[in-house]
Scaffold this motif. Structure first.
Motif, PDB file in Angstrom:
ATOM      1  N   THR A 119       0.852  -1.183   0.000  1.00 40.77           N
ATOM      2  CA  THR A 119       0.000   0.000   0.000  1.00 40.77           C
ATOM      3  C   THR A 119       0.894   1.240   0.000  1.00 40.77           C
ATOM      4  N   LYS A 120       0.268   2.395  -0.161  1.00 41.89           N
ATOM      5  CA  LYS A 120       1.029   3.644  -0.191  1.00 41.89           C
ATOM      6  C   LYS A 120       1.789   3.839   1.122  1.00 41.89           C
ATOM      7  N   ARG A 121       1.131   3.540   2.220  1.00 43.18           N
ATOM      8  CA  ARG A 121       1.761   3.692   3.527  1.00 43.18           C
ATOM      9  C   ARG A 121       2.928   2.711   3.682  1.00 43.18           C
ATOM     10  N   ARG A 123       4.692   1.394   1.303  1.00 44.12           N
ATOM     11  CA  ARG A 123       5.766   1.802   0.397  1.00 44.12           C
ATOM     12  C   ARG A 123       6.587   2.927   1.007  1.00 44.12           C
ATOM     13  N   ARG A 124       5.928   3.888   1.629  1.00 44.92           N
ATOM     14  CA  ARG A 124       6.655   4.977   2.286  1.00 44.92           C
ATOM     15  C   ARG A 124       7.522   4.452   3.419  1.00 44.92           C
TER      16      ARG A 124
END
Length: 133
Positions: A119-121, A123-124
């Motif tokens: 997810t975006k989170r 990945r960060r």
């Protein structure tokens, strides 16, 4: 199903398929070619003839390992109960396999329950972890 022709033996890829270690003969052949199957301690080719009392070391999917002694010969695939009569697994192999299963049960793989892309989170978080200098 069990053919006891001692003089001729059976090809290793056919035997692995008949003994139900691999779902298809082509998968068995590919495993032998890749070196995941040893006959009497040596690498083999798919056309290698297997005879009774040969020792076969098999490394399957997910690092499953078996060490078996050939007790019967078969060129055709039959039922699972008949296939089980084609070999005897060594006691060391059984103990090691049960130990690996127990370890896997208590220590699951960290990414085992993950599916698909992060997810975006996530990945960060991965980027922060990779680039922390």
């Amino acid at each position: 199903m069990v053919q006891e022709d001692e003089r001729h033996g059976v090809r290793i890829d056919k035997w692995l398929w008949a003994a139900r270690f691999y779902k298809t003969r082509s998968l068995a052949s590919a495993a032998v070619e890749a070196g995941r199957v040893l006959v009497n301690g040596a690498r083999a080719k798919p056309a290698r003839i297997v005879r009774r009392d040969d020792r076969i070391d098999i490394t399957g999917q997910a690092q499953q390992q078996w060490v078996v002694i050939v007790r019967g010969l078969a060129e055709k695939r039959g039922s699972a109960t008949l296939a089980r009569l084609l070999y005897d697994e060594t006691t060391e192999s059984i103990a090691a396999r049960l130990l690996r299963e127990e370890a896997r049960r208590w220590q699951p793989e960290p990414e085992e329950d993950r599916h698909g892309r992060p997810t975006k989170r996530e990945r960060r978080d991965l980027d922060r972890y990779r680039h922390r200098d």
